[in-house]
Design an enzyme around this catalytic site. Structure first.
Site: not given
Ligand code: PRP
Ligand code: URA
Length: 212
Positions: A203, A206
């Site tokens: 992630d 995170d």
């Molecule tokens: C992650 C990443 C993208 C998204 C990608 O964000 O930074 O924005 O997931 O996934 P997708 O292509 O399937 O839409 P996340 O939703 O985890 O949010 P965050 O950055 O607030 O943790």
């Molecule tokens: N968002 C992330 O941060 N990691 C992944 O692998 C997919 C979506």
């Protein structure tokens, strides 16, 4: 994977080296953050080969000469919250005066659908090249939603920069928006059942902000 004319996948050993360290589960937050910035700067260098330029007169100690400079006001940086924030300084290194707009979005953990919660863009966005920053392009849902938002605001020149992409995400964005230029440093194997990229880096939000 199918080749798309609007997709550039970097195949550069210096970027690969940094991405390898980024993926390592033992890489700590500080180094992770620094690497995201450095990789972004390297990607920006290549992705902005077509940046608008202007001609200026410069006086050297010997004579006057016509030189090329970048039209810095032509670029807007649009990080997708949260993880895209980690890439902002990497672009600012090369475009120090570029304005920044923010798009707030998170993926619903069950449906993987993007949920929008914030949008604040710089004035005159419609006449700038908007570069969307998000280190992860997984299903492509978030990127498509971010592009939709920019297009609704009248943006005509859009680039998307992601560090790691899944083939599914590239296909979705490239086919939905053939006019958007997509730059990724690497295309990984696939998504797992939770929508995470494999091998990926986990992630990104995170790891950038130390929330887990
Ligand atoms: C992650 C990443 C993208 C998204 C990608 O964000 O930074 O924005 O997931 O996934 P997708 O292509 O399937 O839409 P996340 O939703 O985890 O949010 P965050 O950055 O607030 O943790
Ligand atoms: N968002 C992330 O941060 N990691 C992944 O692998 C997919 C979506």
């Amino acid at each position: 994977m199918k080749q798309y004319p609007n997709v550039t996948i970097f195949d550069h050993p210096l970027i690969k080296h940094k991405v390898a360290i980024l993926r390592d589960k033992n890489t700590k937050t500080k180094e992770f953050r620094e690497l995201v910035e450095e990789i972004t700067t390297l990607m920006t260098y290549e992705a902005f080969k077509d940046v608008p330029t202007r001609t200026v007169e410069v006086e050297t100690p010997l004579e006057t000469t016509e030189q090329t400079m970048v039209c810095e006001n032509s670029v807007a940086i649009i990080p997708v919250l949260r993880a895209g924030l980690g890439m902002v300084n990497g672009v600012h290194t090369l475009f120090p005066t570029a304005k920044v707009g923010h798009i707030g979005m998170y993926r619903d953990e069950e449906t993987l659908e993007p949920k929008e919660y914030y949008c604040k863009l710089p004035e005159g966005i419609e006449s700038r090249v908007a570069v969307i920053l998000d280190p992860m392009l997984a299903t492509g849902g978030s990127a498509v939603a971010a592009i939709d938002m920019l297009k609704k605001k009248g943006c005509k020149h859009i680039k998307l920069m992601s560090i790691i992409a899944a083939p599914e995400g590239i296909k979705t964005v490239a086919e939905t928006y053939p006019d958007v230029k997509i730059y990724v440093s690497t295309c990984d194997r696939c998504l797992n059942e939770h929508g995470y990229i494999l091998p990926g880096l986990g992630d990104a939000g995170d790891r950038l902000f130390g929330t887990k």
